[in-house]
Design a protein around this motif. Structure first.
Motif, PDB file in Angstrom:
ATOM      1  N   HIS A 101       0.843  -1.196   0.000  1.00 60.54           N
ATOM      2  CA  HIS A 101       0.000   0.000   0.000  1.00 60.54           C
ATOM      3  C   HIS A 101       0.873   1.238   0.000  1.00 60.54           C
ATOM      4  O   HIS A 101       1.743   1.419   0.822  1.00 60.54           O
ATOM      5  CB  HIS A 101      -0.900   0.019   1.231  1.00 60.54           C
ATOM      6  N   THR A 102       0.633   2.105  -0.959  1.00 59.93           N
ATOM      7  CA  THR A 102       1.337   3.386  -1.017  1.00 59.93           C
ATOM      8  C   THR A 102       0.357   4.436  -1.460  1.00 59.93           C
ATOM      9  O   THR A 102      -0.721   4.147  -1.951  1.00 59.93           O
ATOM     10  CB  THR A 102       2.501   3.352  -2.032  1.00 59.93           C
ATOM     11  N   SER A 103       0.761   5.666  -1.320  1.00 62.42           N
ATOM     12  CA  SER A 103      -0.047   6.755  -1.864  1.00 62.42           C
ATOM     13  C   SER A 103      -0.137   6.606  -3.360  1.00 62.42           C
ATOM     14  O   SER A 103       0.851   6.290  -4.015  1.00 62.42           O
ATOM     15  CB  SER A 103       0.603   8.105  -1.511  1.00 62.42           C
ATOM     16  N   PRO A 104      -1.311   6.865  -3.959  1.00 60.91           N
ATOM     17  CA  PRO A 104      -1.450   6.691  -5.402  1.00 60.91           C
ATOM     18  C   PRO A 104      -0.452   7.511  -6.202  1.00 60.91           C
ATOM     19  O   PRO A 104      -0.024   7.096  -7.256  1.00 60.91           O
ATOM     20  CB  PRO A 104      -2.891   7.154  -5.655  1.00 60.91           C
ATOM     21  N   SER A 105      -0.100   8.688  -5.691  1.00 63.89           N
ATOM     22  CA  SER A 105       0.822   9.524  -6.446  1.00 63.89           C
ATOM     23  C   SER A 105       2.248   9.015  -6.396  1.00 63.89           C
ATOM     24  O   SER A 105       3.105   9.505  -7.100  1.00 63.89           O
ATOM     25  CB  SER A 105       0.786  10.962  -5.905  1.00 63.89           C
ATOM     26  N   LEU A 106       2.494   7.984  -5.541  1.00 65.47           N
ATOM     27  CA  LEU A 106       3.857   7.480  -5.389  1.00 65.47           C
ATOM     28  C   LEU A 106       4.054   6.129  -6.049  1.00 65.47           C
ATOM     29  O   LEU A 106       5.086   5.510  -5.887  1.00 65.47           O
ATOM     30  CB  LEU A 106       4.224   7.381  -3.902  1.00 65.47           C
ATOM     31  N   TYR A 107       3.041   5.613  -6.758  1.00 67.57           N
ATOM     32  CA  TYR A 107       3.233   4.356  -7.475  1.00 67.57           C
ATOM     33  C   TYR A 107       4.381   4.526  -8.451  1.00 67.57           C
ATOM     34  O   TYR A 107       4.432   5.472  -9.217  1.00 67.57           O
ATOM     35  CB  TYR A 107       1.978   3.997  -8.269  1.00 67.57           C
ATOM     36  N   LYS A 123       5.190  12.121  -9.247  1.00 67.86           N
ATOM     37  CA  LYS A 123       5.497  12.015  -7.824  1.00 67.86           C
ATOM     38  C   LYS A 123       5.453  13.387  -7.156  1.00 67.86           C
ATOM     39  O   LYS A 123       4.955  13.537  -6.036  1.00 67.86           O
ATOM     40  CB  LYS A 123       6.883  11.389  -7.643  1.00 67.86           C
ATOM     41  N   ARG A 124       5.927  14.412  -7.857  1.00 65.18           N
ATOM     42  CA  ARG A 124       5.978  15.751  -7.272  1.00 65.18           C
ATOM     43  C   ARG A 124       4.598  16.404  -7.234  1.00 65.18           C
ATOM     44  O   ARG A 124       4.234  17.012  -6.221  1.00 65.18           O
ATOM     45  CB  ARG A 124       6.945  16.625  -8.071  1.00 65.18           C
ATOM     46  N   LEU A 125       3.833  16.274  -8.314  1.00 69.50           N
ATOM     47  CA  LEU A 125       2.554  16.976  -8.402  1.00 69.50           C
ATOM     48  C   LEU A 125       1.384  16.173  -7.851  1.00 69.50           C
ATOM     49  O   LEU A 125       0.413  16.746  -7.362  1.00 69.50           O
ATOM     50  CB  LEU A 125       2.253  17.341  -9.869  1.00 69.50           C
ATOM     51  N   GLY A 126       1.449  14.849  -7.945  1.00 68.83           N
ATOM     52  CA  GLY A 126       0.278  14.024  -7.684  1.00 68.83           C
ATOM     53  C   GLY A 126      -0.407  13.702  -8.995  1.00 68.83           C
ATOM     54  O   GLY A 126      -0.187  14.364 -10.029  1.00 68.83           O
ATOM     55  N   LEU A 127      -1.270  12.689  -8.987  1.00 73.16           N
ATOM     56  CA  LEU A 127      -1.842  12.179 -10.240  1.00 73.16           C
ATOM     57  C   LEU A 127      -2.773  13.171 -10.921  1.00 73.16           C
ATOM     58  O   LEU A 127      -2.610  13.483 -12.099  1.00 73.16           O
ATOM     59  CB  LEU A 127      -2.563  10.859  -9.968  1.00 73.16           C
ATOM     60  N   ALA A 128      -3.791  13.631 -10.210  1.00 77.17           N
ATOM     61  CA  ALA A 128      -4.769  14.524 -10.846  1.00 77.17           C
ATOM     62  C   ALA A 128      -4.130  15.829 -11.317  1.00 77.17           C
ATOM     63  O   ALA A 128      -4.386  16.263 -12.452  1.00 77.17           O
ATOM     64  CB  ALA A 128      -5.944  14.782  -9.903  1.00 77.17           C
ATOM     65  N   PRO A 129      -3.305  16.508 -10.508  1.00 83.63           N
ATOM     66  CA  PRO A 129      -2.650  17.717 -11.023  1.00 83.63           C
ATOM     67  C   PRO A 129      -1.758  17.451 -12.239  1.00 83.63           C
ATOM     68  O   PRO A 129      -1.702  18.262 -13.161  1.00 83.63           O
ATOM     69  CB  PRO A 129      -1.816  18.198  -9.819  1.00 83.63           C
ATOM     70  N   ALA A 130      -1.068  16.310 -12.238  1.00 87.25           N
ATOM     71  CA  ALA A 130      -0.237  15.976 -13.400  1.00 87.25           C
ATOM     72  C   ALA A 130      -1.104  15.733 -14.632  1.00 87.25           C
ATOM     73  O   ALA A 130      -0.734  16.111 -15.752  1.00 87.25           O
ATOM     74  CB  ALA A 130       0.610  14.748 -13.104  1.00 87.25           C
ATOM     75  N   LEU A 131      -2.262  15.096 -14.444  1.00 80.05           N
ATOM     76  CA  LEU A 131      -3.179  14.886 -15.560  1.00 80.05           C
ATOM     77  C   LEU A 131      -3.711  16.212 -16.076  1.00 80.05           C
ATOM     78  O   LEU A 131      -3.838  16.407 -17.295  1.00 80.05           O
ATOM     79  CB  LEU A 131      -4.325  13.973 -15.121  1.00 80.05           C
ATOM     80  N   ILE A 132      -4.014  17.129 -15.170  1.00 83.63           N
ATOM     81  CA  ILE A 132      -4.460  18.463 -15.583  1.00 83.63           C
ATOM     82  C   ILE A 132      -3.376  19.148 -16.402  1.00 83.63           C
ATOM     83  O   ILE A 132      -3.653  19.749 -17.455  1.00 83.63           O
ATOM     84  CB  ILE A 132      -4.834  19.309 -14.350  1.00 83.63           C
ATOM     85  N   LEU A 133      -2.130  19.057 -15.931  1.00 85.01           N
ATOM     86  CA  LEU A 133      -1.015  19.649 -16.675  1.00 85.01           C
ATOM     87  C   LEU A 133      -0.875  19.007 -18.045  1.00 85.01           C
ATOM     88  O   LEU A 133      -0.702  19.704 -19.058  1.00 85.01           O
ATOM     89  CB  LEU A 133       0.278  19.473 -15.881  1.00 85.01           C
ATOM     90  N   ALA A 183       2.355  12.009 -23.105  1.00 82.53           N
ATOM     91  CA  ALA A 183       3.088  11.098 -22.224  1.00 82.53           C
ATOM     92  C   ALA A 183       2.669  11.281 -20.769  1.00 82.53           C
ATOM     93  O   ALA A 183       2.575  10.301 -20.015  1.00 82.53           O
ATOM     94  CB  ALA A 183       4.595  11.326 -22.375  1.00 82.53           C
ATOM     95  N   LEU A 184       2.407  12.515 -20.354  1.00 87.20           N
ATOM     96  CA  LEU A 184       1.932  12.750 -18.990  1.00 87.20           C
ATOM     97  C   LEU A 184       0.568  12.099 -18.770  1.00 87.20           C
ATOM     98  O   LEU A 184       0.316  11.489 -17.727  1.00 87.20           O
ATOM     99  CB  LEU A 184       1.839  14.255 -18.714  1.00 87.20           C
ATOM    100  N   ILE A 185      -0.314  12.234 -19.754  1.00 84.72           N
ATOM    101  CA  ILE A 185      -1.652  11.657 -19.622  1.00 84.72           C
ATOM    102  C   ILE A 185      -1.571  10.134 -19.556  1.00 84.72           C
ATOM    103  O   ILE A 185      -2.222   9.496 -18.717  1.00 84.72           O
ATOM    104  CB  ILE A 185      -2.542  12.107 -20.794  1.00 84.72           C
ATOM    105  N   VAL A 186      -0.790   9.543 -20.442  1.00 82.61           N
ATOM    106  CA  VAL A 186      -0.636   8.082 -20.436  1.00 82.61           C
ATOM    107  C   VAL A 186      -0.040   7.622 -19.113  1.00 82.61           C
ATOM    108  O   VAL A 186      -0.444   6.591 -18.555  1.00 82.61           O
ATOM    109  CB  VAL A 186       0.246   7.624 -21.621  1.00 82.61           C
ATOM    110  N   GLY A 187       0.916   8.390 -18.573  1.00 80.22           N
ATOM    111  CA  GLY A 187       1.512   8.037 -17.302  1.00 80.22           C
ATOM    112  C   GLY A 187       0.513   8.012 -16.163  1.00 80.22           C
ATOM    113  O   GLY A 187       0.689   7.266 -15.186  1.00 80.22           O
ATOM    114  N   CYS A 188      -0.532   8.809 -16.263  1.00 76.14           N
ATOM    115  CA  CYS A 188      -1.566   8.867 -15.213  1.00 76.14           C
ATOM    116  C   CYS A 188      -2.660   7.824 -15.404  1.00 76.14           C
ATOM    117  O   CYS A 188      -3.370   7.504 -14.440  1.00 76.14           O
ATOM    118  CB  CYS A 188      -2.220  10.250 -15.209  1.00 76.14           C
ATOM    119  N   PHE A 189      -2.823   7.307 -16.596  1.00 75.37           N
ATOM    120  CA  PHE A 189      -3.999   6.507 -16.946  1.00 75.37           C
ATOM    121  C   PHE A 189      -4.177   5.286 -16.038  1.00 75.37           C
ATOM    122  O   PHE A 189      -5.143   5.193 -15.278  1.00 75.37           O
ATOM    123  CB  PHE A 189      -3.916   6.102 -18.418  1.00 75.37           C
ATOM    124  N   PHE A 190      -3.243   4.330 -16.117  1.00 72.89           N
ATOM    125  CA  PHE A 190      -3.376   3.130 -15.288  1.00 72.89           C
ATOM    126  C   PHE A 190      -3.210   3.452 -13.805  1.00 72.89           C
ATOM    127  O   PHE A 190      -3.826   2.813 -12.953  1.00 72.89           O
ATOM    128  CB  PHE A 190      -2.357   2.064 -15.710  1.00 72.89           C
TER     129      PHE A 190
END
Length: 499
Positions: free
Chosen positions: A4-10, A357-367, A407-414
């Protein structure tokens, strides 16, 4: 078991380990060693079906000249491959679990090779479409076996490195296909023209058939898993009822059969849901598990799949056709126009884990959405300024933005789609996301291709048509951007507080 880890740290390894079938983690008879040569064989097998999504794009103009094909028929050449791929994907994964992954890999290579030969020999557009469907079936037999074999055949650093190769090849295959297809059509090897983009698969398939028995170990489950035949049949029917009206409806002036097919989508969705609920109650391993659809992050993963991957494939299709038929570029020039996008994607894919890892998943997807949308606007502006003479150089700035954002979006997808899925459901979750992802690849070319064709049919120029198609893509991505913001405020912050 996934820690178990934070989702943004997978990290990359954890996410792709989650995307293998559950059986590979817990129920394999053996965990045979996969050597370096065997890994190369598997990765070559992965590259083969992924490239065929896009390699055909730059051959469409030549195919149209040979068969006097309509824009709608060209859309279908791309779409039916993706739909067949999607519909058979989860089923093929379970067949590999039950009967042996190496065996299914070999079956897939054989089917893919025969289908590629039929594509290359096609004497009519309808024969080509039928062969493309068969190609999609072969691709679906190949792909699920690759990641599962890597997972059970390697461990530690070797597995991590192999998964890195797997991810890089999967992301770059689209771009490689566009460039390679342009080279093959322009080279006109042995006078084969566009047929070479399919026939080039044959020596690769033969090499895979020779190398696989020697270098890839056989693995399978100790106990068999049921295949959701009713769910698979209903999903196939649902996709066809959506695809056919989108592709053919405007051409046929929305005659009643196409309206009826579109109307049938809603009751089919309801019937599919009831069927999957019934399968779940019977513990029959449903294709689209209702338990996963009750998880907000998993549902949002499906939203990403439908909106983003349809835009991705639609962009590749519409731009390749416009650059050749509209701007008069050669297939080689049209293919080369995607090199900067591919290079930016590759660089972004290497750096995206740190960004996530720095921004978190949703903020990175927004970016990622914002950067990609800026690139789409840049392409539209560039085409308006340089038309009718677009080329590789003047498209570079905008396509770099598109590649970086993608690439950022694909990185967030799964990562998002599986962030709240338990380890014992990871296989089912990844199959569900992958199935919708591949279906969206097929639907995207039909959707943006229809916008392109309809604008031309109403008297617009190719410049007006591609701007209309890209505007549609921009609108769809805006929906994804807004959806991500809503998801972040509803669920992302709550999860961050809990972790």
């Amino acid at each position: 078991m996934i820690p178990h880890t934070s989702p943004s740290l997978y990290n990359f390894e954890e996410i792709h380990t989650m995307t293998t079938t559950t059986s590979t983690a817990t129920a394999d008879k053996t965990a045979s060693t996969l050597g370096a040569t065997g890994l190369m064989v598997l990765l070559a097998g992965q590259l083969l079906p992924q490239i065929d999504f896009s390699i055909v794009n730059v051959a469409l103009d030549a195919i149209a000249q040979t068969f006097h094909a309509t824009p709608t028929e060209l859309e279908l050449i791309v779409a039916v491959y993706g739909v067949a791929f999607a519909v058979c994907l989860a089923m093929a994964g379970r067949l590999g679990d039950n009967f042996g992954r190496r065996k299914l890999f070999l079956w897939g290579v054989q089917v893919f090779g025969v289908a590629s030969l039929l594509c290359g020999l096609a004497g009519s557009i309808w024969m080509l479409l039928a062969a493309r469907i068969l190609q999609g079936v072969g691709a679906a037999l190949i792909v699920p076996q690759i990641l599962a074999t890597i997972h059970v055949g390697l461990s530690g650093h070797e597995r991590s490195r192999a998964l890195g190769y797997y991810g890089a090849i999967g992301g770059l295959a689209f771009i490689i296909g566009q460039v390679l297809g342009g080279f093959l059509v322009s080279a006109d090897i042995a006078g084969l023209g566009w047929r070479s983009v399919f026939l080039i698969n044959l020596p690769i398939c033969v090499a895979l058939l020779i190398a696989t028995p020697r270098w890839i170990p056989e693995t399978k489950r100790a106990t068999r898993v049921n295949i959701d035949w009713p769910g698979t049949a209903l999903l196939a029917t649902l996709i066809v009822c959506l695809l056919v009206p989108l592709a053919l409806g405007p051409v046929k002036h929305w005659a009643w059969p196409y309206i009826a097919l579109l109307i049938a989508v809603l009751p089919l969705v309801a019937l599919l849901w009831k069927t999957e609920l019934r399968q779940e109650k019977r513990n029959a391993h449903p294709l689209l598990p209702p338990a996963l659809l009750r998880i907000p992050s998993a549902r949002f993963g499906l939203v990403i799949a439908v909106l983003f991957f349809s835009c991705w494939s639609g962009y590749m299709f519409a731009m390749a056709l416009t650059l050749q038929t509209g701007a008069g570029l050669s297939p080689l020039q049209a293919g080369n126009a995607f090199i900067a996008l591919g290079a930016a994607y590759f660089v972004s894919s290497l750096t995206s884990p740190r960004v996530l890892k720095r921004l978190g998943l949703a903020p990175a997807l927004i970016l990622g959405c914002a950067v990609q949308m800026a690139g789409v606007l840049g392409v539209m502006l560039t085409l308006k300024l340089v038309w009718p003479h677009p080329d590789l150089l003047n498209l570079i700035p905008a396509t770099i933005l598109i590649g970086y954002g993608q690439a950022l979006i694909v990185g967030c997808f799964f990562r998002i789609g599986l962030s709240d899925v338990s380890a014992d459901q990871a296989g089912a979750g990844s199959s569900m996301l992958s199935t919708v992802q591949q279906a969206s690849f097929g639907l995207g070319s039909a959707l943006l291709g229809t916008v392109l064709a309809q604008t031309l049919r109403l008297g617009g120029s190719y410049l007006h048509a591609i701007v209309a198609a890209l505007s549609t893509e921009f609108g769809i991505m805006a929906v994804l951007l807004v959806s991500t913001v809503i998801y972040h405020f509803r669920h992302g912050k709550k999860r961050a507080a809990n972790t």
